[in-house]
Every structure is written in structure tokens, then in C-alpha cells.
Design a protein around this motif. Structure first.
Motif, short mmCIF file in Angstrom:
data_model
loop_
_atom_site.label_atom_id
_atom_site.label_comp_id
_atom_site.label_asym_id
_atom_site.label_seq_id
_atom_site.Cartn_x
_atom_site.Cartn_y
_atom_site.Cartn_z
N ASP A 10 0.89 -1.17 0.00
CA ASP A 10 0.00 0.00 0.00
C ASP A 10 0.92 1.21 0.00
OD1 ASP A 10 -1.55 2.19 0.72
OD2 ASP A 10 -2.73 1.08 2.22
N HIS A 17 -8.67 4.94 1.89
CA HIS A 17 -7.99 3.64 1.72
C HIS A 17 -8.69 2.77 0.68
CE1 HIS A 17 -5.23 3.89 5.20
NE2 HIS A 17 -6.22 4.47 5.86
N ASP A 51 -6.49 -0.50 -1.88
CA ASP A 51 -5.39 0.47 -2.00
C ASP A 51 -4.02 -0.20 -2.09
OD1 ASP A 51 -5.24 -0.47 0.56
OD2 ASP A 51 -5.43 1.47 1.56
N GLN A 93 2.49 4.17 2.78
CA GLN A 93 2.00 3.55 4.04
C GLN A 93 2.79 2.30 4.45
OE1 GLN A 93 -2.38 3.01 4.85
NE2 GLN A 93 -1.83 0.85 4.86
MG MG Z 1 -4.20 2.13 3.10
#
Ligand code: MG
Ligand code: 13P
Ligand code: 13P
Ligand code: MG
Ligand code: MG
Ligand code: MG
Length: 380
Positions: A10, A17, A51, A93
Motif C-alpha cells: 500500500d 484507503h 489500496d 504507508q
Molecule cells: Mg491504506
């Protein structure tokens, strides 16, 4: 020998998200095209679920290759840069480290990898999921490789009849164990029925000696020490010719079973099998999604994908998942919708527990009174 690697991360969500931005997908596709042209990869396909971007790659460098892992890392850096530029949510992320060092272990991205001798026909299903965790594959892998009510081949096919070896990881203590099924079935279920901790890492055919399934088995919150998103998992399963048929591999997903990882990584919700174009969890950041991309591998080339859940025979599973979502949502912040405390203890629970630590007292009498206290009416 050919190696199939799915490496995923991600690197930013669009919107929130829920999905990967098309510009990020383009960036990843260009990188993969260059890597194929430059002969690092035999072939590659870029896909997404929610995502999370997955790089589905064939190459000749074996699992844990520095070359392949650093290529994936650099590609995720590129898509992170795109996410930053567009102000997408949670840019980078899953990239938990600043510098790449050898391979991706402990760095955030997830990966499922396997080196094998390509068979004359090599059908493979790649599963990508969002809003859940690697243990989400435990139930379907059990059904595919150990449940004759799911897989007719366990009874009918002499090679499958010999059984399968399940390699299970304990993600908390970083150790592994082999279960020899069907002999060890009941022992194994004791562990893999707790999918937040015990995760099937691979499955091997006893008759063929071939590994048939591989999963990504990282756990981001344990790596990072705090909540950084669940490690939305991937796996692939080789099919046919002594291994489960394609239809046996897909069959467990006709049931919208419950998995951990929805909304803030902190809720149980039903998993919904969807075509790639519907893999954008929105309601309560869910329900969790799973996509199945089918390939025939020929001379290392990925012939495909076929979008296996783009099939009306999974409509009922999708409806069931929606109904189960309605039911679980009504629990709000209560278990079993919310994850059990043990799981939250690795995430958001400690900070709250610390803050109120000095407000706890031994249980000796009522803390809150509304008037003069008497013993009248007490039953004990
Ligand atoms: Mg995410
Ligand atoms: P076909 O007869 O369509 O080839 O299917 C064979 C089979 O065994 C499917 O499970
Ligand atoms: P992701 O793990 O897909 O980033 O989702 C995080 C989350 O908490 C969504 O509610
Ligand atoms: Mg995700
Ligand atoms: Mg997640
Ligand atoms: Mg046929």
C-alpha cells in the motif's frame, strides 16, 4: 526453473484507503515493462485490490532475490512519489524503512514467492485481498487442500488422495511447523483457527513433492510496533494435474467467511469475492475484498489474467457478505465485530490503557453513588 513472485504494498490510497490511483498504476506498469525489456523479469503484470498494488512477476532469480526485491522496492518508491504529488492518503504507508537492505523481510511490503519447474500446462490463480490479514487464507487453504466436501480430488484423484503438507508460521514467535494432512488435521485446526497469529505459509503435495500454494505472511503491526494498517495479503495456488482443480481452488470463496482487518484494521467483517473492477472497499472501509486472477504460465510468460470472480456464480457470496456486513455493523464498537483485545494490544490499546492506568482501584465497593449509602436492599 521459474520463480513466481507477487510483491505488494500500500503506497497510498485514492480516496482514503479505497483504491489505487490510475497514475500510480501507470507508474508501476512502466517500471514492470522496463524490467521485462531489460530482462530482469521474464514477465510481469500489475494489479490492485483496494489500496494495495501487486506486482505479479516471473523471473529466474529464485525467492528472496535482492535484485527482484529491490526492483519492487524502487517501484513502490515511485508510486509513493506519485501518491505524494497528488496528496493521496497514506502515501508510502507500507514502506516502513528508509533504506533497502538486501531483501524486503521486515520492511513492510508483503510477498508470496515460489520457485518451480514449469509443467507442460501451468494454471495458477493469484489471490489479492484488501482490508484483511495473511491468516485470511487459512480457511480457504484448509478447504482446498484438506476438505473433501470442497475438493472432490481429495477423494477421486490418487495424487491428491495422498494428502498435503501444510507449513504454518507462528507470527508472534517467528517459528514454523509442518502439519501432515489428513493425519494431523485436528492438530492443525487448533492453530490455524486462530488466524491473527498462526498463518499457513505454504502447502506441498505429498505425492508430487511440489509446493502448490504460497502466501504472504508478514505482520505489519509487529514489525512497526504500532498500528500501520493490516498487511493486506496475497497468495497463489497452482492447479490441476494432481493438484486441486481451478474450480476447487475458487470454491471456498463461495462463502463470505469472516476475516479480521476492516475499518482501521480493527474489525471483523465478511470477505467478498469480486471482479477486479469492484475491488474498492467503501462501506465502513469494507467489506474486505478478494480478487482472483487466473494465469497460464508458458515459458515463464503470464498468459492472462482471467478475472475469475467475474462470474455470476459468486453473486450469492457477494449478497451473503453484504447481509453479514449489515449484521456485524450493528455491533458498533463491540466484539466480535471489533477485534479482540489481544489483537488491539498490538495496536491502539496500550496508549489508552496507559492514560487511565492510575484510575483503576481494587473492587471493594461502588465507585459511583447517587445518595446516602445504606445496606438496605443488598442481597449479598
Ligand atoms: Mg491504506
Ligand atoms: P471439461 O470436460 O470441460 O474439460 O472439464 C473437465 C473437468 O474435469 C472439470 O472439472
Ligand atoms: P489499509 O490497510 O488497506 O490501508 O486500510 C487501513 C484501514 O484502517 C482502513 O480503515
Ligand atoms: Mg489495503
Ligand atoms: Mg489493510
Ligand atoms: Mg476441459
Amino acid at each position: 526453473m521459474i520463480t513466481l513472485s507477487i510483491i505488494k504494498a500500500d503506497t497510498g490510497g485514492f480516496v482514503g484507503h479505497s483504491a489505487v490511483h490510475p497514475d500510480m498504476m501507470d507508474g508501476a506498469r512502466r517500471a514492470v515493462q522496463r524490467a521485462v525489456a531489460g530482462e530482469l523479469l521474464v514477465d510481469g503484470h500489475v494489479a490492485a485490490c483496494g489500496d494495495d498494488i501487486s506486482l505479479i512477476m516471473t523471473h529466474t532469480y529464485g525467492p528472496d532475490s535482492q535484485l527482484i526485491h529491490s526492483f519492487a522496492w524502487d517501484t513502490f518508491k515511485t508510486t509513493t512519489a506519485v501518491a505524494r504529488e497528488l496528496g493521496l492518503y497514506g502515501a508510502g504507508q507500507d514502506l516502513l524503512s528508509d533504506a533497502f537492505s538486501g531483501n524486503l523481510r521486515g520492511m513492510g511490503p508483503g510477498y508470496a514467492e515460489l520457485e518451480f519447474e514449469e509443467r507442460p500446462s501451468e494454471p495458477v490463480i493469484c489471490f489479492l485481498a484488501d482490508k484483511t490479514e495473511p491468516g485470511a487464507w487459512n480457511l480457504p487453504l484448509y478447504k482446498i487442500f484438506a476438505d473433501p466436501f470442497n475438493s472432490a480430488g481429495l477423494v477421486i484423484d490418487t495424487k491428491m488422495h495422498a494428502g498435503f503438507l501444510f507449513e504454518v508460521y507462528d507470527l508472534y514467535e517467528e517459528k514454523a511447523v509442518l502439519f501432515d494432512c489428513p493425519t494431523d488435521l485436528y492438530d492443525m485446526l487448533m492453530f490455524i483457527g486462530a488466524p491473527a497469529r498462526y498463518v499457513v505459509h505454504s502447502v506441498r503435495s505429498k505425492a508430487l513433492g511440489e509446493v502448490a500454494a504460497a502466501t504472504s505472511t508478514q505482520r505489519l503491526s509487529l514489525i512497526a510496533g504500532k498500528y500501520v494498517g493490516k498487511d493486506d495479503p496475497v497468495m497463489f495456488v497452482r492447479c490441476q494435474s494432481g493438484l486441486p482443480a481451478v474450480g476447487e481452488v475458487l470454491e471456498p470463496f463461495s462463502f463470505g467467511y469472516t476475516v479480521g482487518g476492516a475499518m482501521r484494521g480493527s474489525h471483523h467483517a465478511p470477505i467478498m469475492p469480486v471482479p477486479a473492477e469492484d475491488a474498492h472497499p467503501a462501506r465502513f472501509d469494507g467489506p474486505p475484498r478478494v480478487v482472483a486472477l487466473g494465469f497460464q504460465i508458458k515459458d515463464g510468460k503470464l498468459i492472462g489474467p482471467r478475472d475469475m470472480f467475474a462470474d455470476p456464480s459468486f453473486d450469492e457470496a457477494r449478497r451473503q457478505a453484504n447481509r453479514a456486513m449489515d449484521y456485524l455493523r450493528r455491533h458498533g464498537p463491540f466484539e466480535p465485530h471489533r477485534l479482540p483485545l489481544e489483537d488491539l494490544e498490538y495496536t491502539t490499546m496500550p496508549a489508552i490503557a496507559d492514560r487511565i492506568a492510575d484510575r483503576w482501584t481494587p473492587i471493594s465497593g461502588p465507585l459511583v453513588t447517587t445518595g446516602p449509602q445504606t445496606d438496605a436492599g443488598r442481597t449479598r
